[in-house]
Design a protein around this motif. Structure first.
Motif, PDB file in Angstrom:
ATOM      1  N   ILE A  27       0.831  -1.200   0.000  1.00  0.00           N
ATOM      2  CA  ILE A  27       0.000   0.000   0.000  1.00  0.00           C
ATOM      3  C   ILE A  27       0.882   1.273   0.000  1.00  0.00           C
ATOM      4  O   ILE A  27       0.571   2.274  -0.634  1.00  0.00           O
ATOM      5  N   ALA A  28       2.017   1.196   0.703  1.00  0.00           N
ATOM      6  CA  ALA A  28       2.920   2.341   0.777  1.00  0.00           C
ATOM      7  C   ALA A  28       3.591   2.570  -0.578  1.00  0.00           C
ATOM      8  O   ALA A  28       3.708   3.707  -1.065  1.00  0.00           O
ATOM      9  N   ARG A  29       4.009   1.472  -1.189  1.00  0.00           N
ATOM     10  CA  ARG A  29       4.648   1.586  -2.514  1.00  0.00           C
ATOM     11  C   ARG A  29       3.679   2.161  -3.529  1.00  0.00           C
ATOM     12  O   ARG A  29       4.023   3.000  -4.340  1.00  0.00           O
ATOM     13  N   ALA A  30       2.432   1.694  -3.445  1.00  0.00           N
ATOM     14  CA  ALA A  30       1.417   2.180  -4.393  1.00  0.00           C
ATOM     15  C   ALA A  30       1.214   3.683  -4.214  1.00  0.00           C
ATOM     16  O   ALA A  30       1.154   4.439  -5.192  1.00  0.00           O
ATOM     17  N   ALA A  31       1.151   4.131  -2.963  1.00  0.00           N
ATOM     18  CA  ALA A  31       0.899   5.562  -2.711  1.00  0.00           C
ATOM     19  C   ALA A  31       2.040   6.414  -3.289  1.00  0.00           C
ATOM     20  O   ALA A  31       1.805   7.475  -3.880  1.00  0.00           O
ATOM     21  N   ARG A  32       3.280   5.942  -3.148  1.00  0.00           N
ATOM     22  CA  ARG A  32       4.430   6.684  -3.704  1.00  0.00           C
ATOM     23  C   ARG A  32       4.316   6.767  -5.222  1.00  0.00           C
ATOM     24  O   ARG A  32       4.530   7.822  -5.824  1.00  0.00           O
ATOM     25  N   LYS A  33       3.980   5.622  -5.813  1.00  0.00           N
ATOM     26  CA  LYS A  33       3.885   5.548  -7.269  1.00  0.00           C
ATOM     27  C   LYS A  33       2.772   6.486  -7.783  1.00  0.00           C
ATOM     28  O   LYS A  33       2.950   7.197  -8.774  1.00  0.00           O
ATOM     29  N   HIS A  34       1.653   6.495  -7.072  1.00  0.00           N
ATOM     30  CA  HIS A  34       0.501   7.273  -7.540  1.00  0.00           C
ATOM     31  C   HIS A  34       0.760   8.775  -7.550  1.00  0.00           C
ATOM     32  O   HIS A  34       0.124   9.516  -8.291  1.00  0.00           O
ATOM     33  N   LEU A  35       1.724   9.211  -6.731  1.00  0.00           N
ATOM     34  CA  LEU A  35       2.044  10.656  -6.713  1.00  0.00           C
ATOM     35  C   LEU A  35       2.535  11.136  -8.075  1.00  0.00           C
ATOM     36  O   LEU A  35       2.421  12.309  -8.417  1.00  0.00           O
ATOM     37  N   LYS A  36       3.095  10.191  -8.838  1.00  0.00           N
ATOM     38  CA  LYS A  36       3.647  10.573 -10.155  1.00  0.00           C
ATOM     39  C   LYS A  36       2.546  11.031 -11.099  1.00  0.00           C
ATOM     40  O   LYS A  36       2.807  11.604 -12.148  1.00  0.00           O
ATOM     41  N   ARG A  37       1.294  10.770 -10.735  1.00  0.00           N
ATOM     42  CA  ARG A  37       0.184  11.258 -11.573  1.00  0.00           C
ATOM     43  C   ARG A  37       0.070  12.775 -11.539  1.00  0.00           C
ATOM     44  O   ARG A  37      -0.612  13.371 -12.356  1.00  0.00           O
ATOM     45  N   VAL A  38       0.707  13.387 -10.560  1.00  0.00           N
ATOM     46  CA  VAL A  38       0.711  14.856 -10.514  1.00  0.00           C
ATOM     47  C   VAL A  38       1.889  15.309 -11.391  1.00  0.00           C
ATOM     48  O   VAL A  38       3.056  15.095 -11.052  1.00  0.00           O
ATOM     49  N   ARG A  39       1.566  15.912 -12.532  1.00  0.00           N
ATOM     50  CA  ARG A  39       2.607  16.164 -13.541  1.00  0.00           C
ATOM     51  C   ARG A  39       3.534  17.320 -13.173  1.00  0.00           C
ATOM     52  O   ARG A  39       4.734  17.248 -13.350  1.00  0.00           O
ATOM     53  N   ASP A  40       2.956  18.406 -12.633  1.00  0.00           N
ATOM     54  CA  ASP A  40       3.766  19.588 -12.319  1.00  0.00           C
ATOM     55  C   ASP A  40       4.627  19.293 -11.075  1.00  0.00           C
ATOM     56  O   ASP A  40       4.094  19.027  -9.992  1.00  0.00           O
ATOM     57  N   PRO A  41       5.979  19.360 -11.213  1.00  0.00           N
ATOM     58  CA  PRO A  41       6.832  18.990 -10.063  1.00  0.00           C
ATOM     59  C   PRO A  41       6.623  19.899  -8.849  1.00  0.00           C
ATOM     60  O   PRO A  41       6.787  19.450  -7.711  1.00  0.00           O
ATOM     61  N   VAL A  42       6.258  21.158  -9.091  1.00  0.00           N
ATOM     62  CA  VAL A  42       6.066  22.064  -7.944  1.00  0.00           C
ATOM     63  C   VAL A  42       4.825  21.630  -7.154  1.00  0.00           C
ATOM     64  O   VAL A  42       4.846  21.517  -5.919  1.00  0.00           O
ATOM     65  N   LEU A  43       3.745  21.351  -7.909  1.00  0.00           N
ATOM     66  CA  LEU A  43       2.526  20.886  -7.247  1.00  0.00           C
ATOM     67  C   LEU A  43       2.770  19.531  -6.574  1.00  0.00           C
ATOM     68  O   LEU A  43       2.336  19.291  -5.440  1.00  0.00           O
ATOM     69  N   ARG A  44       3.525  18.668  -7.277  1.00  0.00           N
ATOM     70  CA  ARG A  44       3.797  17.334  -6.707  1.00  0.00           C
ATOM     71  C   ARG A  44       4.551  17.465  -5.379  1.00  0.00           C
ATOM     72  O   ARG A  44       4.251  16.786  -4.400  1.00  0.00           O
ATOM     73  N   ALA A  45       5.509  18.393  -5.356  1.00  0.00           N
ATOM     74  CA  ALA A  45       6.282  18.579  -4.115  1.00  0.00           C
ATOM     75  C   ALA A  45       5.352  19.036  -2.990  1.00  0.00           C
ATOM     76  O   ALA A  45       5.494  18.602  -1.836  1.00  0.00           O
ATOM     77  N   LYS A  46       4.370  19.889  -3.346  1.00  0.00           N
ATOM     78  CA  LYS A  46       3.442  20.391  -2.312  1.00  0.00           C
ATOM     79  C   LYS A  46       2.624  19.268  -1.680  1.00  0.00           C
ATOM     80  O   LYS A  46       2.300  19.319  -0.510  1.00  0.00           O
ATOM     81  N   VAL A  47       2.265  18.265  -2.499  1.00  0.00           N
ATOM     82  CA  VAL A  47       1.388  17.210  -1.968  1.00  0.00           C
ATOM     83  C   VAL A  47       2.161  15.943  -1.580  1.00  0.00           C
ATOM     84  O   VAL A  47       1.560  14.910  -1.324  1.00  0.00           O
ATOM     85  N   THR A  48       3.483  16.056  -1.541  1.00  0.00           N
ATOM     86  CA  THR A  48       4.280  14.888  -1.123  1.00  0.00           C
ATOM     87  C   THR A  48       4.538  14.955   0.386  1.00  0.00           C
ATOM     88  O   THR A  48       5.205  15.872   0.861  1.00  0.00           O
ATOM     89  N   PRO A  49       3.988  14.001   1.141  1.00  0.00           N
ATOM     90  CA  PRO A  49       4.198  14.029   2.592  1.00  0.00           C
ATOM     91  C   PRO A  49       5.669  13.810   2.957  1.00  0.00           C
ATOM     92  O   PRO A  49       6.400  13.143   2.212  1.00  0.00           O
ATOM     93  N   ASP A  50       6.075  14.366   4.112  1.00  0.00           N
ATOM     94  CA  ASP A  50       7.462  14.149   4.544  1.00  0.00           C
ATOM     95  C   ASP A  50       7.513  13.110   5.661  1.00  0.00           C
ATOM     96  O   ASP A  50       8.455  13.035   6.418  1.00  0.00           O
ATOM     97  N   TYR A  51       6.445  12.328   5.791  1.00  0.00           N
ATOM     98  CA  TYR A  51       6.417  11.289   6.824  1.00  0.00           C
ATOM     99  C   TYR A  51       6.142   9.928   6.165  1.00  0.00           C
ATOM    100  O   TYR A  51       5.768   9.861   4.981  1.00  0.00           O
ATOM    101  N   THR A  52       6.310   8.880   6.927  1.00  0.00           N
ATOM    102  CA  THR A  52       6.176   7.518   6.381  1.00  0.00           C
ATOM    103  C   THR A  52       4.711   7.202   6.071  1.00  0.00           C
ATOM    104  O   THR A  52       3.840   7.500   6.900  1.00  0.00           O
TER     105      THR A  52
END
Ligand SMILES: Cc1cc2nc3c(=O)[nH]c(=O)nc-3n(C[C@H](O)[C@H](O)[C@H](O)COP(=O)(O)OP(=O)(O)OC[C@H]3O[C@@H](n4cnc5c(N)ncnc54)[C@H](O)[C@@H]3O)c2cc1C
Length: 493
Positions: free
Chosen positions: A256-281
């Motif tokens: 489930i954790a691996r899937a969540a990491r992979k799914h973030l790649k659906r956000v194309r704009d790297p700036v937006l992706r960085a905003k929605v990338t959690p800094d916790y496990t």
């Protein structure tokens, strides 16, 4: 089964008519025990009656979000919307003739042990008596309001996700939303399609699983009508779900954790992706599942603001950078007071011991279902019930199975029983020790799973472990109070 008053001898009061309370009613009826369900609202449904915001749906597969003995072949989608879930519960309650046992518009304000039975007092001052009390009042019931300066000054509309005004029309409006947990994500996905502007005020991003939500194929609907197929499918989903989430609690790189990491790649704009990338496990906070959140936040009319909110002003929300976002409406998806178990009910047990006295910080509990000094008093989905992504109905079924064993033991032996303080402390110490090693503590986040002392108020046990814990009554763990000596013939007020 008809209730046989001679066999029953006792009456059980169930507090709450959500999934848990209805389940207790079904099982009490099956066992021929007299009972009454008290529900403070005018209809049943709990969570699914109160949460009617746009996009509300379950986030575990619907075929798993049912009573194991009452499959629903009609689910329209893999993740059914809230109204279907509410209808399922209503239909099931009708099928098992539970409606006639519910007293609506009746909030239990206090429960006091009288030496042989409980005296329940409603908020209207009416009395009722029962030898056994089962609380099914929900873990996510009291909405949590954010402590934001100026909230009362806002000129537009304010909607809390759990108290949604269904007359609210978002079309053409500029809406701000606070909160990006499970409800927030569902609301964002729904409103992004119809609001003119949607501004998301995000304090902490969540790990979001992008899960497809296909319609249930016709053939599946047909096959699910066959009881053996429904049973097989339920068990299969339960196994698959357990595999998907295995290891997430210990912070391992679970599927489930691996899937969540992979799914973030659906956000194309790297700036937006960085905003929605959690800094916790992943798993530290409850993971969120959504078929369309990642698409929603990439719409032109959607913006994510990560600057902290300074205050609410009459025209909108001002951030600490001095920017004011003008808004027509503010949506509060700020969750629930998850630590307010049983509250504001006043509970007084044997020898005048109060719930407040034994629960300074939910720090006494026996196997999630019972409390010392509280004879014949049981909880469904009580504090320290398993957390994470385990379907709550399955937990309630395990709790109720155990509680029914206790009810039968009490009925047969005419006794009152409560776990001893030692047994409760021992059990809880074990759970708290284990919980402090979990990703909820080590994963680097704050969440409603954590109690005031930073130790989770949820149990890291999975369904099998909970089942094993609640397999049998361990009589040595209980204090037996004097025999029930109430006059069986007296009327219950
Ligand atoms: C938006 C949302 C989505 C969710 N999605 C999922 C999901 O996908 N999967 C999952 O497993 N879980 C989910 N949950 C958790 C959900 O709360 C449980 O699955 C389940 O519905 C809880 O049922 P319950 O009967 O224990 O509590 P509730 O549904 O909260 O019912 C409690 C009932 O008790 C009544 N009550 C409370 N106090 C009193 C009193 N003093 N006197 C009389 N009546 C009282 C309330 O009015 C209410 O009707 C979700 C929760 C929310 C808020």
């Amino acid at each position: 089964m008809e209730i046989d008053m001679k066999k029953s001898k006792i009456k059980v009061a169930v507090i709450g008519a959500g999934f848990s309370g209805i389940l207790a009613g079904i099982k009490l009826r099956e066992q021929g025990i007299d009972f009454e369900i008290f529900e403070k609202a005018s209809t049943l449904g709990g969570t699914w009656r109160d949460n009617v915001y746009p996009g509300v749906a379950c986030d575990v597969p619907s075929h798993l979000y049912v009573y194991s003995f009452a499959p629903n072949p009609r689910w329209s989608h893999r993740y059914a919307d809230g109204s279907q879930i509410w209808r399922y519960l209503e239909k099931t309650a009708k099928k098992y003739r539970i409606f006639e046992k519910i007293t609506f518009d009746t909030e239990i304000a206090s429960a006091e042990w009288q030496g042989d039975r409980w005296k329940l007092t409603t908020s209207a001052g009416k009395l009722s008596f029962a030898e056994i009390v089962i609380t099914a009042v929900g873990r996510l019931h009291h909405p949590s309001m954010p402590n934001l300066k100026g909230l009362d000054d806002f000129r537009g509309e304010i909607c809390h996700s759990a108290r949604w005004d269904t007359s609210f029309d978002e079309r053409g409006k500029s809406i701000g939303i606070i909160g990006t947990g499970s409800s927030g994500v569902q609301i964002i996905a729904a409103l992004s399609a119809s609001a003119s502007r949607l501004t998301i005020f995000q304090r902490t991003p969540h790990w979001v699983l992008s899960v497809p939500n296909p319609a249930t194929p016709f053939l599946t609907k047909m096959a699910m009508r066959l009881p053996f197929v429904a049973k097989y499918y339920y068990k299969k989903l339960q196994r698959d779900f357990a595999k998907l989430t295995a290891g997430v609690g210990s912070g391992e790189d679970a599927l489930i954790a691996r899937a969540a990491r992979k799914h973030l790649k659906r956000v194309r704009d790297p700036v937006l992706r960085a905003k929605v990338t959690p800094d916790y496990t992943p798993g530290c906070k409850r993971m969120v599942a959504s078929p369309n959140y990642h698409e929603a936040i990439q719409r032109e009319n959607v913006e994510i603001v990560t600057d902290a909110i300074e205050r609410i002003v009459p025209e909108g929300i001002r951030t600490v950078t001095g920017r004011t976002v003008n808004l027509d409406a503010i949506v509060l998806a700020t969750g629930f007071q998850a630590g307010a178990f049983l509250r504001p009910m006043k509970v007084v047990g044997a020898d005048g011991v109060t719930l407040d006295a034994i629960w300074s910080d939910l720090d006494i509990n026996y196997k999630t279902v019972a409390l010392p000094h509280m004879p014949n008093f049981f909880m469904i989905n009580g504090p320290y019930s398993p957390g994470g992504t385990i379907p709550i109905i399955a937990i309630a079924e395990i709790d109720v199975k155990y509680i029914m064993k206790c009810v039968e033991h009490i009925r047969r032996n005419d006794i009152a029983m409560a776990p001893s303080m030692d047994a409760s402390r021992n059990w809880l110490n074990g759970v708290r020790n284990r919980a402090s090693q979990t990703v909820w503590v080590t994963g680097g986040c704050q969440s409603w799973y954590l109690g005031k002392d930073g130790v989770p108020i949820v149990n890291p046990a999975n369904l099998e472990e909970l089942s094993e814990d609640l397999r049998a009554i361990e009589l040595d763990d209980f204090v037996i109070f004097r025999k029930i000596e109430s006059d069986r013939s007296r009327e219950y007020a």
